[in-house]
Every structure is written in C-alpha cells, then in structure tokens.
Write an enzyme that holds these catalytic residues in place. Sequence first.
Site, PDB file in Angstrom:
ATOM      1  N   ASP A  82      10.679 -30.306  14.673  1.00 49.50           N
ATOM      2  CA  ASP A  82       9.689 -30.912  15.570  1.00 49.50           C
ATOM      3  C   ASP A  82       8.281 -30.465  15.171  1.00 49.50           C
ATOM      4  O   ASP A  82       8.110 -29.544  14.360  1.00 49.50           O
ATOM      5  CB  ASP A  82       9.990 -30.499  17.021  1.00 49.50           C
ATOM      6  N   LYS A  83       7.301 -31.138  15.752  1.00 48.36           N
ATOM      7  CA  LYS A  83       5.887 -30.753  15.583  1.00 48.36           C
ATOM      8  C   LYS A  83       5.304 -30.582  16.968  1.00 48.36           C
ATOM      9  O   LYS A  83       5.664 -31.314  17.892  1.00 48.36           O
ATOM     10  CB  LYS A  83       5.173 -31.898  14.851  1.00 48.36           C
ATOM     11  N   HIS A  84       4.409 -29.625  17.108  1.00 53.22           N
ATOM     12  CA  HIS A  84       3.731 -29.474  18.394  1.00 53.22           C
ATOM     13  C   HIS A  84       2.251 -29.233  18.152  1.00 53.22           C
ATOM     14  O   HIS A  84       1.882 -28.454  17.278  1.00 53.22           O
ATOM     15  CB  HIS A  84       4.327 -28.311  19.187  1.00 53.22           C
ATOM     16  N   SER A  85       1.429 -29.902  18.941  1.00 52.00           N
ATOM     17  CA  SER A  85      -0.017 -29.715  18.830  1.00 52.00           C
ATOM     18  C   SER A  85      -0.511 -28.961  20.059  1.00 52.00           C
ATOM     19  O   SER A  85      -0.005 -29.164  21.167  1.00 52.00           O
ATOM     20  CB  SER A  85      -0.690 -31.090  18.756  1.00 52.00           C
ATOM     21  N   THR A 122       1.063 -36.843  24.958  1.00 50.41           N
ATOM     22  CA  THR A 122       1.932 -37.884  24.396  1.00 50.41           C
ATOM     23  C   THR A 122       2.646 -38.681  25.492  1.00 50.41           C
ATOM     24  O   THR A 122       2.781 -39.904  25.395  1.00 50.41           O
ATOM     25  CB  THR A 122       2.958 -37.215  23.451  1.00 50.41           C
ATOM     26  N   ARG A 170      -0.911 -19.457  36.021  1.00 51.41           N
ATOM     27  CA  ARG A 170      -1.984 -19.158  35.054  1.00 51.41           C
ATOM     28  C   ARG A 170      -3.199 -20.043  35.307  1.00 51.41           C
ATOM     29  O   ARG A 170      -4.340 -19.603  35.235  1.00 51.41           O
ATOM     30  CB  ARG A 170      -1.471 -19.373  33.625  1.00 51.41           C
ATOM     31  N   SER A 185       4.758 -19.773  26.211  1.00 46.56           N
ATOM     32  CA  SER A 185       4.839 -21.032  26.948  1.00 46.56           C
ATOM     33  C   SER A 185       5.198 -22.185  26.002  1.00 46.56           C
ATOM     34  O   SER A 185       6.077 -23.005  26.294  1.00 46.56           O
ATOM     35  CB  SER A 185       3.487 -21.298  27.619  1.00 46.56           C
ATOM     36  N   LYS A 189       9.636 -23.758  25.411  1.00 50.45           N
ATOM     37  CA  LYS A 189      10.025 -25.158  25.599  1.00 50.45           C
ATOM     38  C   LYS A 189      10.526 -25.762  24.292  1.00 50.45           C
ATOM     39  O   LYS A 189      11.489 -26.523  24.266  1.00 50.45           O
ATOM     40  CB  LYS A 189       8.831 -25.955  26.139  1.00 50.45           C
ATOM     41  N   LYS A 190       9.873 -25.410  23.196  1.00 47.77           N
ATOM     42  CA  LYS A 190      10.278 -25.986  21.904  1.00 47.77           C
ATOM     43  C   LYS A 190      11.638 -25.433  21.471  1.00 47.77           C
ATOM     44  O   LYS A 190      12.482 -26.179  20.966  1.00 47.77           O
ATOM     45  CB  LYS A 190       9.206 -25.687  20.848  1.00 47.77           C
TER      46      LYS A 190
HETATM   47  N1  URA Z   1       0.563 -25.702  25.926  1.00 51.95           N
HETATM   48  C1  URA Z   1       1.562 -25.125  26.638  1.00 51.95           C
HETATM   49  O1  URA Z   1       2.615 -25.690  26.801  1.00 51.95           O
HETATM   50  N2  URA Z   1       1.344 -23.917  27.164  1.00 51.95           N
HETATM   51  C2  URA Z   1       0.193 -23.237  27.002  1.00 51.95           C
HETATM   52  O2  URA Z   1       0.081 -22.149  27.502  1.00 51.95           O
HETATM   53  C3  URA Z   1      -0.817 -23.845  26.264  1.00 51.95           C
HETATM   54  C4  URA Z   1      -0.608 -25.085  25.721  1.00 51.95           C
END
Ligand code: URA
Length: 436
Positions: A82-85, A122, A170, A185, A189-190
């Site tokens: 996967d890719k995450h930005s 997205t 937060r 964080s 999830k990833k």
């Molecule tokens: N994206 C996230 O899911 N968590 C963060 O803390 C910052 C960006």
Amino acid sequence: MKHHPARLIAKKRDAGELSGDEIADLIGGVVDGSLGDAQLGALLMAVCCNGMTAAETTALTLAMRDSGRVLRHDHVHKPKIDKHSTGGVGDKVSLLLAPMVAAAGLAVPMISGRGLGHTGGTIDKLAAIPGYRTDLSIERFQRVLDQCGYAMAAPSAEIAPADRRMYATRDISGTVESIPLITSSILAKKLAEGIDGLVMDVKVGRAAFMVQEHDATTLMESLCAVGRAAGIRMAALLTDMDHPLGQALGNAVEVREVLDALEGRGPADLLEVTLRLGAEMLLLGGLAASVDAGQAVLERLLADGVVRHVFRHNLELQGGDPRLCDDAGLLPRAPVVVPVPAARAGYVDDVDPLALGQVVVDLGGGRRQPTDAVDPAVGIVLATALGDAVASGQPLAFVHARTAAAAAAAAAQVAAAMPVGDERRRRGPLVRRRAD
Ligand code: URA
C-alpha cells in the site's frame, strides 16, 4: 487495567521509558474506557513533551493495531503493498496509483481517511463518484481486492479502534504534532490492513503536516524504522507540498483530473509523483528491479489503457457508475463557475496551497467540524502554475461554487493566493528526498 494509570502517566511525565506490557495495558484502557479522558489527555501530553524511544513507539503501534481486527488476505497470491500520504492539497495520487500498480500485479488493500483541515481525503474524493461505496464489509473488501487487484474503503470501527479515541483526544489537546503519536496512528491502521509493504509519501512544505524538511525527515525515518520493526517492508519519499499537486482542488474536480490522467492527459506533476511512488511500490513487492524499470512498466500500462480498464473494473465492483470512464459529465457539477482574472500582466509569483485548501473548505468542499457534510461539486481548477507568464485579465484559475456570493468571495481569496509579480519563479523538485 493491570497497572495504576496515574503511575504510568507519571513515568512518562518524568521522561521514563514504558515497557511493552505497560503500553499494551494503557491501550487496553483506551479501548475499554478504564483510562479516563483526563488520563488519556495527560498521557498524550507527556508523550508529546518527552517523546518515545523506537521500542516504545513500536510497542504502541502494535498495541494500537491489535486493538481491533487485523486483516489477512491469504487468498490473494500477490505482494500486498500500500501507499500512504501524510496529506496535502490536490493530492489525488491514490485514485490513480492504486489501479496503476494493481495493473502491474500488486494487490492494494487501501483503507483511507477523510479530509483533515485544509487537506483533502481519498474517501471524500471517492464519495463524489455516483454510487461508489467505501463502506465495504471486510468480506466484500477482500472480494474486490481479489477480483481487481485493489480495494478502497473507509476505516471501519473494527480497524485500530484505539486510534479513533486517541486521535480525537489529540485533536483537542494540542498533541497532534508528536512524531511517535503520528507514527503509531498511521502505522497501526496500515498494519491492520494485512500488508507486506508500505510506501510512505511524507509531504513537506507550507501545506503539509511537517513544514520543515528536518521535521519531515524525522517523521519519515520514524515511520520506516517502526514499520520495519513491526515486520513489513518500508520505503518513503519526501515530496513537495509548497504548492498544490495537479490543477484540481476539490472532490469531483479532482476525480475529473484523475479521469484525464487515465487518458494520458494528466498534469505532469501529478504523473511524476504517482509514477515514482508506484515504482517504489513495485520495487518493494519484488515486481521491478529498479525505480526506472518500475516507472517504465507503469507508463506502458497507462499508455495501453490497462490502468483505465482496472479503474473501470474497480468502479463496477464498488458500486460506482462505470460509464464515468467515458463521460466525466456524470460527476456532480457546481452551478456557478467563475474565472479569477490576473489583476496585471507578469508572472505567477505564488500558488499558496494552504490558502487554496482553505478556500475549498470555505466553499463547502471540506469540513470545519468532523460532522460537517462535504459538497462534492465545489472546488478550484487552476489555469496557471508558478512562473507562468500571464496577461492582465487572463484567468489564473476557475472557482466552482454553489452560489454566486460564495464564488465571488472565493475568487477574491484565490486572487490573493496567486499574486502576479515581475520575477519568474520556478518550482523546486517534487521528490525532495528518499529514505535510505
Ligand atoms: N494521519 C493519521 O492517520 N494520523 C496522524 O496522526 C496523522 C496523520
């Protein structure tokens, strides 16, 4: 909780190192509520002020991952990458990238977020596609992944539930900007997606989470170290967010830009970043021997229409109207479209992504409050880029708005965000750095 929460909080307050067992206990308390709101706020502030070691951040990430369901895709016999930005303005990369690398043989189980502040998400962009569903059951998500090579879903309550409560806390306690908290964080999830590898697109610049290159590099290194310690392959790029990516900012207008890119008419900056991230994904998945070779494969798949075919197949599987591929007119359209004329002749001296992202939010294309509805049709389409020569009165951009009043207000803000000057400025490199 097994431990006394106040003692663990005080340990972090005094810059002590929490053990894996203590961290797992705290996260258990986050999920079952035995760690109260005040205690959670205090803990997050202690972490924010004193940081965490790599071992603590890894333990935190794994505990957050394991607070919910961790997917496995044993039926999919492809590398799962996967890719995450970290989030930007005009960042529609995922919509183009996922079908691109799926066409090359990767499986991409992508769980994405909604827009945050001035940055788009997205899931909000996909919501602009008539009929498209991102609230997939895990079983349907896996079927879509198997059938077309990628699936896109919103995070369900089953995925890393600890992050939901922690992120919300937060957000209201001044503890968003903490490298260990951001790292855990994102990665919790990833990792719960059941991936073998992850390419991080860490944005840097005025409209990014990390404005300074030094901070973005620290975040990139933290993400890579913790991801690897958690057992997945990692790669990361620092990419420019001092200017918007592409020309469309807003939800439906960004989908339209992706449709153009699938036809080979995408903006060069969007294509460059997408191809580079895609090549890194192929490299991680063992499907390319070098970045150049990976990019060449992806360019060919795009030119041959294979990527467009995979995109269309995904639309069909996730309930979207597949006719969209032939008729972008099916996307929602704003009733009012006005040009933003240049006040004088000269060169476009700035394209401020933070200001433009805020205009999109003001138009209704993003949220001020988490519960706000998003208007998919509104946004901005840039007609010029940094350093372009313009004549007086020439459109710098077009505002897509719900009402004439909203369009007029937005046009004034866009004009201020895109001043015209006498000097020709050039954009710096899009990919600023790669993680070692
Ligand atoms: N994206 C996230 O899911 N968590 C963060 O803390 C910052 C960006």
